[in-house]
Design a protein around this motif. Structure first.
Motif, mmCIF file in Angstrom:
data_model
loop_
_atom_site.group_PDB
_atom_site.id
_atom_site.type_symbol
_atom_site.label_atom_id
_atom_site.label_comp_id
_atom_site.label_asym_id
_atom_site.label_seq_id
_atom_site.Cartn_x
_atom_site.Cartn_y
_atom_site.Cartn_z
ATOM 1 N N UNK A 64 2.762 -16.190 -17.806
ATOM 2 C CA UNK A 64 4.046 -15.141 -17.916
ATOM 3 C C UNK A 64 3.589 -13.976 -17.334
ATOM 4 N N UNK A 65 3.643 -13.749 -15.998
ATOM 5 C CA UNK A 65 3.218 -12.974 -15.294
ATOM 6 C C UNK A 65 3.370 -12.195 -14.053
ATOM 7 N N UNK A 66 3.573 -11.432 -13.764
ATOM 8 C CA UNK A 66 3.813 -10.561 -12.087
ATOM 9 C C UNK A 66 2.449 -10.133 -11.400
ATOM 10 N N UNK A 67 2.441 -9.772 -10.575
ATOM 11 C CA UNK A 67 0.938 -9.081 -9.863
ATOM 12 C C UNK A 67 1.936 -8.329 -9.059
ATOM 13 N N UNK A 68 0.330 -7.481 -8.809
ATOM 14 C CA UNK A 68 0.531 -6.096 -7.804
ATOM 15 C C UNK A 68 -0.652 -6.049 -7.047
ATOM 16 N N UNK A 69 -0.577 -5.547 -5.947
ATOM 17 C CA UNK A 69 -1.911 -5.585 -4.852
ATOM 18 C C UNK A 69 -2.324 -3.943 -4.445
ATOM 19 N N UNK A 70 -3.299 -3.087 -5.034
ATOM 20 C CA UNK A 70 -3.198 -1.999 -4.673
ATOM 21 C C UNK A 70 -4.132 -2.594 -3.654
ATOM 22 N N UNK A 71 -3.683 -1.451 -2.701
ATOM 23 C CA UNK A 71 -4.569 -1.278 -1.311
ATOM 24 C C UNK A 71 -4.422 -0.679 -0.799
ATOM 25 N N UNK A 79 7.509 -8.504 -5.479
ATOM 26 C CA UNK A 79 8.548 -8.822 -4.988
ATOM 27 C C UNK A 79 8.772 -8.081 -3.728
ATOM 28 N N UNK A 80 7.841 -6.981 -3.360
ATOM 29 C CA UNK A 80 7.818 -6.145 -2.134
ATOM 30 C C UNK A 80 7.255 -7.345 -1.368
ATOM 31 N N UNK A 81 5.799 -8.097 -1.928
ATOM 32 C CA UNK A 81 5.493 -8.899 -0.784
ATOM 33 C C UNK A 81 5.844 -10.237 -0.753
ATOM 34 N N UNK A 86 8.615 -12.514 3.671
ATOM 35 C CA UNK A 86 9.555 -13.019 4.031
ATOM 36 C C UNK A 86 9.430 -15.255 3.610
ATOM 37 N N UNK A 87 9.190 -14.809 2.352
ATOM 38 C CA UNK A 87 8.744 -16.432 1.495
ATOM 39 C C UNK A 87 9.855 -17.136 0.886
#
Length: 141
Positions: A64-71, A79-81, A86-87
């Motif tokens: 159970x996880x989410x992911x974020x990308x710092x860039x 959700x933003x990705x 447009x997945x």
């Protein structure tokens, strides 16, 4: 970790990240964004730092996880990705499944702890995991 620890979500205790390590320097580069994320999210954070960016697992990977990308000076949530790229629902499922696989293949890598915005986080300076996650991102984008 014992059975009760697994049931009640006990966390691992990792050695502190060394102040002069490359991983600490990478965290210093993204400190502002990482602190903001740490203040916004309640779940555990596991940061996979790289040169000028990081992938952040939020929650309890690999299940159970989410992911974020710092860039590029910003934080992109899952959700933003999904919106930007447009997945479809099928692609979102594939994205998460591939991230789970990448994480599971890196279960034996060395992890450390650090403090960000008053919170204890896990830092996983693994070139293998970073490459695997980066490949998943490239594949989905």
């Amino acid at each position: 970790m014992g059975m009760l620890g697994k049931w009640f979500g006990a966390r691992h205790t990792y050695p502190p990240l060394e102040a002069d390590s490359d991983a600490q320097h990478y965290l210093d580069d993204i400190n502002k964004e990482l602190e903001g994320l740490a203040r916004q999210v309640r779940g555990p954070l596991e940061v996979v730092p790289t040169d000028h960016e990081a992938f952040v697992f939020i929650g309890k990977p690999p299940k159970q996880f989410g992911i974020a990308w710092i860039h590029d000076g910003k934080v992109s949530s899952f959700q933003k990705l999904v919106e930007e790229w447009q997945l479809s629902a099928e692609q979102r499922y594939q994205f998460i499944h591939e991230l789970q696989d990448a994480y599971e293949h890196a279960e034996g890598v060395r992890r450390y702890s650090a403090k960000i915005a008053g919170r204890r986080i896990t830092v996983t300076p693994s070139p293998m995991l970073e490459r695997a996650v980066h490949e998943v991102f490239e594949h989905m984008h």
